[in-house]
Motif scaffolding. Sequence first.
Motif, PDB file in Angstrom:
ATOM      1  N   SER A 270      94.884  23.297  64.072  1.00 21.75           N
ATOM      2  CA  SER A 270      95.595  22.838  65.268  1.00 21.75           C
ATOM      3  C   SER A 270      97.063  22.609  64.977  1.00 21.75           C
ATOM      4  CB  SER A 270      94.951  21.550  65.801  1.00 21.75           C
ATOM      5  OG  SER A 270      95.059  20.496  64.853  1.00 21.75           O
ATOM      6  N   LEU A 271      97.367  22.130  63.770  1.00 26.24           N
ATOM      7  CA  LEU A 271      98.764  21.929  63.393  1.00 26.24           C
ATOM      8  C   LEU A 271      99.481  23.260  63.269  1.00 26.24           C
ATOM      9  CD1 LEU A 271     100.936  19.919  62.673  1.00 26.24           C
ATOM     10  CD2 LEU A 271     100.152  19.959  60.305  1.00 26.24           C
TER      11      LEU A 271
ATOM     12  N   LEU B  86      96.843  18.141  47.171  1.00 24.99           N
ATOM     13  CA  LEU B  86      96.063  19.379  47.102  1.00 24.99           C
ATOM     14  C   LEU B  86      96.127  19.974  45.697  1.00 24.99           C
ATOM     15  CD1 LEU B  86      96.927  21.290  50.406  1.00 24.99           C
ATOM     16  CD2 LEU B  86      95.017  19.733  49.957  1.00 24.99           C
ATOM     17  N   SER B  87      95.025  20.535  45.255  1.00 24.12           N
ATOM     18  CA  SER B  87      95.012  21.265  43.989  1.00 24.12           C
ATOM     19  C   SER B  87      95.708  22.605  44.185  1.00 24.12           C
ATOM     20  CB  SER B  87      93.576  21.497  43.524  1.00 24.12           C
ATOM     21  OG  SER B  87      92.905  22.384  44.420  1.00 24.12           O
ATOM     22  N   GLU B  88      95.979  23.291  43.084  1.00 21.47           N
ATOM     23  CA  GLU B  88      96.609  24.610  43.163  1.00 21.47           C
ATOM     24  C   GLU B  88      95.753  25.560  43.986  1.00 21.47           C
ATOM     25  OE1 GLU B  88      99.816  27.284  41.866  1.00 21.47           O
ATOM     26  OE2 GLU B  88      99.543  25.114  41.973  1.00 21.47           O
ATOM     27  N   ARG B  89      94.462  25.527  43.768  1.00 20.42           N
ATOM     28  CA  ARG B  89      93.561  26.410  44.516  1.00 20.42           C
ATOM     29  C   ARG B  89      93.575  26.080  46.003  1.00 20.42           C
ATOM     30  NH1 ARG B  89      87.047  27.260  43.365  1.00 20.42           N
ATOM     31  NH2 ARG B  89      86.667  28.686  45.116  1.00 20.42           N
ATOM     32  N   GLN B  90      93.571  24.802  46.337  1.00 19.20           N
ATOM     33  CA  GLN B  90      93.592  24.407  47.744  1.00 19.20           C
ATOM     34  C   GLN B  90      94.897  24.824  48.416  1.00 19.20           C
ATOM     35  OE1 GLN B  90      92.776  20.238  46.978  1.00 19.20           O
ATOM     36  NE2 GLN B  90      90.714  20.405  47.874  1.00 19.20           N
ATOM     37  N   LYS B  91      96.005  24.688  47.700  1.00 23.58           N
ATOM     38  CA  LYS B  91      97.287  25.129  48.263  1.00 23.58           C
ATOM     39  C   LYS B  91      97.278  26.638  48.512  1.00 23.58           C
ATOM     40  CE  LYS B  91     101.252  23.512  46.856  1.00 23.58           C
ATOM     41  NZ  LYS B  91     102.383  23.115  45.983  1.00 23.58           N
ATOM     42  N   MET B  92      96.724  27.395  47.575  1.00 18.59           N
ATOM     43  CA  MET B  92      96.657  28.845  47.749  1.00 18.59           C
ATOM     44  C   MET B  92      95.790  29.214  48.946  1.00 18.59           C
ATOM     45  SD  MET B  92      98.604  30.523  45.756  1.00 18.59           S
ATOM     46  CE  MET B  92      97.897  32.093  46.231  1.00 18.59           C
ATOM     47  N   GLU B  93      94.678  28.527  49.122  1.00 19.09           N
ATOM     48  CA  GLU B  93      93.805  28.804  50.265  1.00 19.09           C
ATOM     49  C   GLU B  93      94.517  28.488  51.575  1.00 19.09           C
ATOM     50  OE1 GLU B  93      90.386  26.455  49.391  1.00 19.09           O
ATOM     51  OE2 GLU B  93      89.484  27.963  48.067  1.00 19.09           O
ATOM     52  N   LEU B  94      95.269  27.396  51.593  1.00 19.01           N
ATOM     53  CA  LEU B  94      96.008  27.040  52.796  1.00 19.01           C
ATOM     54  C   LEU B  94      97.126  28.040  53.057  1.00 19.01           C
ATOM     55  CD1 LEU B  94      96.512  25.121  55.111  1.00 19.01           C
ATOM     56  CD2 LEU B  94      97.814  23.646  53.562  1.00 19.01           C
TER      57      LEU B  94
ATOM     58  N   ILE C 254     108.180  28.408  58.136  1.00 18.26           N
ATOM     59  CA  ILE C 254     108.311  27.342  59.130  1.00 18.26           C
ATOM     60  C   ILE C 254     107.003  26.562  59.229  1.00 18.26           C
ATOM     61  CG2 ILE C 254     108.562  26.874  61.601  1.00 18.26           C
ATOM     62  CD1 ILE C 254     110.573  29.187  61.713  1.00 18.26           C
ATOM     63  N   ASP C 255     105.882  27.299  59.262  1.00 17.73           N
ATOM     64  CA  ASP C 255     104.580  26.635  59.300  1.00 17.73           C
ATOM     65  C   ASP C 255     104.339  25.822  58.033  1.00 17.73           C
ATOM     66  OD1 ASP C 255     104.328  28.024  61.633  1.00 17.73           O
ATOM     67  OD2 ASP C 255     102.373  28.900  61.170  1.00 17.73           O
ATOM     68  N   TRP C 256     104.702  26.414  56.892  1.00 17.44           N
ATOM     69  CA  TRP C 256     104.472  25.747  55.615  1.00 17.44           C
ATOM     70  C   TRP C 256     105.286  24.457  55.512  1.00 17.44           C
ATOM     71  CZ3 TRP C 256     100.694  26.322  52.349  1.00 17.44           C
ATOM     72  CH2 TRP C 256     100.788  25.795  51.069  1.00 17.44           C
ATOM     73  N   GLU C 257     106.511  24.500  55.982  1.00 17.24           N
ATOM     74  CA  GLU C 257     107.352  23.301  55.918  1.00 17.24           C
ATOM     75  C   GLU C 257     106.848  22.230  56.868  1.00 17.24           C
ATOM     76  OE1 GLU C 257     112.035  22.014  55.751  1.00 17.24           O
ATOM     77  OE2 GLU C 257     111.509  24.074  56.250  1.00 17.24           O
ATOM     78  N   LYS C 258     106.308  22.644  58.003  1.00 18.91           N
ATOM     79  CA  LYS C 258     105.771  21.658  58.925  1.00 18.91           C
ATOM     80  C   LYS C 258     104.533  20.983  58.338  1.00 18.91           C
ATOM     81  CE  LYS C 258     105.224  20.919  63.852  1.00 18.91           C
ATOM     82  NZ  LYS C 258     105.356  21.514  65.192  1.00 18.91           N
ATOM     83  N   LEU C 259     103.704  21.758  57.642  1.00 19.20           N
ATOM     84  CA  LEU C 259     102.557  21.178  56.962  1.00 19.20           C
ATOM     85  C   LEU C 259     103.012  20.193  55.882  1.00 19.20           C
ATOM     86  CD1 LEU C 259     100.328  24.353  56.550  1.00 19.20           C
ATOM     87  CD2 LEU C 259      99.804  22.374  57.979  1.00 19.20           C
ATOM     88  N   SER C 260     104.064  20.582  55.152  1.00 24.60           N
ATOM     89  CA  SER C 260     104.587  19.717  54.101  1.00 24.60           C
ATOM     90  C   SER C 260     105.131  18.427  54.677  1.00 24.60           C
ATOM     91  CB  SER C 260     105.683  20.460  53.319  1.00 24.60           C
ATOM     92  OG  SER C 260     106.249  19.630  52.333  1.00 24.60           O
ATOM     93  N   THR C 261     105.904  18.546  55.772  1.00 25.43           N
ATOM     94  CA  THR C 261     106.497  17.368  56.405  1.00 25.43           C
ATOM     95  C   THR C 261     105.417  16.422  56.925  1.00 25.43           C
ATOM     96  OG1 THR C 261     108.440  18.668  57.042  1.00 25.43           O
ATOM     97  CG2 THR C 261     108.066  16.599  58.229  1.00 25.43           C
ATOM     98  N   ALA C 262     104.299  16.993  57.382  1.00 23.58           N
ATOM     99  CA  ALA C 262     103.199  16.179  57.898  1.00 23.58           C
ATOM    100  C   ALA C 262     102.332  15.603  56.788  1.00 23.58           C
ATOM    101  CB  ALA C 262     102.337  17.011  58.850  1.00 23.58           C
ATOM    102  N   GLY C 263     102.669  15.912  55.527  1.00 21.32           N
ATOM    103  CA  GLY C 263     101.920  15.370  54.405  1.00 21.32           C
ATOM    104  C   GLY C 263     100.619  16.089  54.116  1.00 21.32           C
ATOM    105  N   LYS C 264     100.421  17.264  54.714  1.00 21.90           N
ATOM    106  CA  LYS C 264      99.159  17.982  54.552  1.00 21.90           C
ATOM    107  C   LYS C 264      99.037  18.686  53.203  1.00 21.90           C
ATOM    108  CE  LYS C 264      97.895  16.653  58.564  1.00 21.90           C
ATOM    109  NZ  LYS C 264      96.857  15.585  58.657  1.00 21.90           N
ATOM    110  N   LEU C 265     100.130  18.735  52.429  1.00 21.49           N
ATOM    111  CA  LEU C 265     100.072  19.354  51.107  1.00 21.49           C
ATOM    112  C   LEU C 265      99.874  18.318  50.004  1.00 21.49           C
ATOM    113  CD1 LEU C 265     103.029  21.917  51.409  1.00 21.49           C
ATOM    114  CD2 LEU C 265     100.643  22.190  52.113  1.00 21.49           C
TER     115      LEU C 265
END
Length: 332
Positions: A4-5, A297-305, A283-294
């Motif tokens: 949704s984000l 996260l482990s390296e694998r989880q970040k890659m999946e996202l 832009i999407d990645w930075e918005k996720l970062s700003t929202a604290g969604k990163l």
Amino acid sequence: MISSLLSSCSRLTYIPVREPLPSFSPPDSEAFQPGDIVLTYPIEPISWLMSFMGSSNPDQLENPYNHGEVVFVDPDGRKMLGGFSGRVMAKPLEERIPLFHRVVVLRHKGPDTDSRKIGRLMARISHDPQYQNATFDYSFRDVPGRKSKFYCLGLINEVHREANAPVPFPHKPIKRNALLAHVEELLDQNIVDGPVIEDIFNNPDYEVVLEWTNNQDKYLDTWYLEHITRYTLDIYEQGWRLRESEAPTVNLFLWLIDDGDESLDSVKRIMWTFKNFHTEAGIDWEKLSTAGKLDGLSERQKMELLETVGNKYRDEFFVKDSAKTLARNDES
């Protein structure tokens, strides 16, 4: 929540609020001596893209150095960087350095007289009329004594040959991948080997005397820049290829090597597509970062996202490859 984000990310309205950039902090010019080799890369993901295509072991690549020049001193005592950037050129050190995100200076461990000789040769070649009309060599060949075609590391090798010194960037086979095959097809070139820029760091005859990062790139997410490029390579291997943009293309690196060859136009168009792709996904990645969604996260989880973010824009910027490029890559 993440989906949704992502769906709410607007490429038109998202404007990050940041503090002003700090004043530029240049490296110590005393660290640069005549004959030193200076390796650089700018802040764009195209640096990673070019480095992956030219590496014998891209999985182990730590920094996407993709350009090299040599230090010399001009008659007025100014420190200069000479090399090949679309043409044989020389510019004052203080003008060149701010263009790059990262710089590393390597010095040969031999006598200072050898290094100064290499610096003098680069000074002469950078102003020699015989070299002024040289064009970019898309095949990355080293031809001793040739003055008509170069690439940046090839010119450095030629300077060392003239100085009767070992070349710092010997050739070795390049690891094949589908992106390289696509570029070969567009350029109508067969790139079988080339200089591996990272090999010089394992050369016992050279030492690193300076590593510098541009402090004005403080907001740069280097993890994202590297891994959005790795994502691109991965989906190329799955049979996707970058679309050729129909928009006018402006890219500093490709503009510098442009010698009027129309075959470069198609490469510029796919690089423009890549730029648009990593910008939109960023832009999407930075918005996720700003929202604290990163956070956490482990390296694998970040890659999946990141794969989820990339897949959101895949159909817009990539097209399923024909068998032609994949077959050419397999045959090579």
